[in-house]
Design a protein around this motif. Sequence first.
Motif, PDB file in Angstrom:
ATOM      1  N   ALA A  26       0.833  -1.202   0.000  1.00  0.00           N
ATOM      2  CA  ALA A  26       0.000   0.000   0.000  1.00  0.00           C
ATOM      3  C   ALA A  26       0.868   1.252   0.000  1.00  0.00           C
ATOM      4  O   ALA A  26       0.573   2.229  -0.704  1.00  0.00           O
ATOM      5  N   ALA A  27       1.957   1.263   0.778  1.00  0.00           N
ATOM      6  CA  ALA A  27       2.845   2.418   0.811  1.00  0.00           C
ATOM      7  C   ALA A  27       3.490   2.637  -0.556  1.00  0.00           C
ATOM      8  O   ALA A  27       3.601   3.779  -1.027  1.00  0.00           O
ATOM      9  N   ALA A  28       3.908   1.552  -1.217  1.00  0.00           N
ATOM     10  CA  ALA A  28       4.531   1.689  -2.537  1.00  0.00           C
ATOM     11  C   ALA A  28       3.523   2.165  -3.575  1.00  0.00           C
ATOM     12  O   ALA A  28       3.828   3.014  -4.416  1.00  0.00           O
ATOM     13  N   PRO A  35       2.238  11.052  -6.564  1.00  0.00           N
ATOM     14  CA  PRO A  35       3.670  11.396  -6.472  1.00  0.00           C
ATOM     15  C   PRO A  35       3.940  12.767  -5.856  1.00  0.00           C
ATOM     16  O   PRO A  35       5.047  13.007  -5.388  1.00  0.00           O
ATOM     17  N   ASN A  36       2.956  13.672  -5.860  1.00  0.00           N
ATOM     18  CA  ASN A  36       3.177  15.017  -5.351  1.00  0.00           C
ATOM     19  C   ASN A  36       2.784  15.189  -3.883  1.00  0.00           C
ATOM     20  O   ASN A  36       2.823  16.291  -3.350  1.00  0.00           O
ATOM     21  N   ARG A  37       2.369  14.102  -3.246  1.00  0.00           N
ATOM     22  CA  ARG A  37       1.996  14.174  -1.837  1.00  0.00           C
ATOM     23  C   ARG A  37       3.137  13.670  -0.942  1.00  0.00           C
ATOM     24  O   ARG A  37       4.129  13.123  -1.422  1.00  0.00           O
ATOM     25  N   ARG A  38       2.934  13.860   0.348  1.00  0.00           N
ATOM     26  CA  ARG A  38       3.825  13.190   1.293  1.00  0.00           C
ATOM     27  C   ARG A  38       3.584  11.695   1.217  1.00  0.00           C
ATOM     28  O   ARG A  38       2.445  11.241   1.058  1.00  0.00           O
ATOM     29  N   HIS A  39       4.637  10.927   1.348  1.00  0.00           N
ATOM     30  CA  HIS A  39       4.530   9.479   1.167  1.00  0.00           C
ATOM     31  C   HIS A  39       4.682   8.780   2.511  1.00  0.00           C
ATOM     32  O   HIS A  39       5.782   8.712   3.066  1.00  0.00           O
ATOM     33  N   ASN A  41       4.997   5.738   5.235  1.00  0.00           N
ATOM     34  CA  ASN A  41       5.557   4.391   5.198  1.00  0.00           C
ATOM     35  C   ASN A  41       4.519   3.381   5.675  1.00  0.00           C
ATOM     36  O   ASN A  41       3.389   3.745   6.013  1.00  0.00           O
ATOM     37  N   ALA A  42       4.923   2.142   5.716  1.00  0.00           N
ATOM     38  CA  ALA A  42       3.983   1.082   6.073  1.00  0.00           C
ATOM     39  C   ALA A  42       3.479   1.241   7.496  1.00  0.00           C
ATOM     40  O   ALA A  42       2.293   0.957   7.781  1.00  0.00           O
ATOM     41  N   ALA A  43       4.331   1.697   8.408  1.00  0.00           N
ATOM     42  CA  ALA A  43       3.912   1.848   9.801  1.00  0.00           C
ATOM     43  C   ALA A  43       2.832   2.918   9.951  1.00  0.00           C
ATOM     44  O   ALA A  43       1.891   2.760  10.734  1.00  0.00           O
ATOM     45  N   VAL A  44       2.951   4.017   9.204  1.00  0.00           N
ATOM     46  CA  VAL A  44       1.950   5.082   9.276  1.00  0.00           C
ATOM     47  C   VAL A  44       0.602   4.578   8.760  1.00  0.00           C
ATOM     48  O   VAL A  44      -0.456   4.831   9.359  1.00  0.00           O
ATOM     49  N   ILE A  45       0.637   3.880   7.634  1.00  0.00           N
ATOM     50  CA  ILE A  45      -0.627   3.350   7.081  1.00  0.00           C
ATOM     51  C   ILE A  45      -1.260   2.351   8.050  1.00  0.00           C
ATOM     52  O   ILE A  45      -2.488   2.331   8.235  1.00  0.00           O
ATOM     53  N   ARG A  46      -0.441   1.533   8.666  1.00  0.00           N
ATOM     54  CA  ARG A  46      -0.965   0.576   9.653  1.00  0.00           C
ATOM     55  C   ARG A  46      -1.606   1.308  10.823  1.00  0.00           C
ATOM     56  O   ARG A  46      -2.684   0.926  11.289  1.00  0.00           O
ATOM     57  N   ASP A  47      -0.962   2.369  11.303  1.00  0.00           N
ATOM     58  CA  ASP A  47      -1.509   3.131  12.424  1.00  0.00           C
ATOM     59  C   ASP A  47      -2.848   3.756  12.050  1.00  0.00           C
ATOM     60  O   ASP A  47      -3.803   3.740  12.842  1.00  0.00           O
ATOM     61  N   ILE A  48      -2.930   4.332  10.856  1.00  0.00           N
ATOM     62  CA  ILE A  48      -4.182   4.944  10.407  1.00  0.00           C
ATOM     63  C   ILE A  48      -5.282   3.878  10.285  1.00  0.00           C
ATOM     64  O   ILE A  48      -6.451   4.108  10.654  1.00  0.00           O
TER      65      ILE A  48
END
Length: 258
Positions: A26-28, A35-39, A41-48
Amino acid sequence: MSDYPPQERIDMLLILGDCRINYRQAAALYQVRYPNRRHPNAAVIRDIYLRAQQGNLVRRRQSHGYDENDVRVLVVLAAVYLNPHISSYQMERQTGIPRTTILRILRHHGYHPYHITLMQVITTNDMRMRLQFCRWAFVYYVMFSDEATFENSGQLKRHNCHYWADVKPFWYRQIDNQHRWSINVWCDIINGYLIGPYIFDGNVNGQNFSAFLRNELPGLLEDVDLYTRLRMWIQLDGVPPHYARIVRNYLNRRYNGM
């Protein structure tokens, strides 16, 4: 967890569903689609994702503004007014107001828990001994000396030069570095005598300062009374010419290590 706008969090969750709850994929994929947003990582997506499951998709900031007529504000401000040394734990026990609320109220009204500064106690005997030392050392037997450099163009400390303006003023001052020269001047004072000045030929270093002490200083001290010269101490700071081995060795031999 970083603060991402609600729409970006929703997009992360949609991409996470497309990737079958694979956080790395999902992060990739998020980087490719946006591409123009902040990206994240996997840990942030998991937390959300975990926060969304608990019903906390969007973090809401709480406002802790306290009205002046709030009885808690009056109690807390009265407590610190009556006893500025009171701790937040003591106020919590005495008033029943939660400590976190007490701290928020104090911060909201500009209070800061300053700490005490410890100082060495000064007694009457200390003042007498200081006065005695000053009368002995600073007035009579210590030879205070130093060198100063004088330049033909003058010294300019840019730190002390200011030009307040709403646009850059392009403030300049011309200097002539190609034709600059300077002289180094030595001078000292002891027991009311002004010794010098003496002008060094070139920069001051250990070699020429040692030669000055050995060859020039005795002649400069001719006008100083013998009683003072026999008891004087030479004061030097720790700059390299003063602290050079050749200088220290000469002073220790000539003035008995004083």
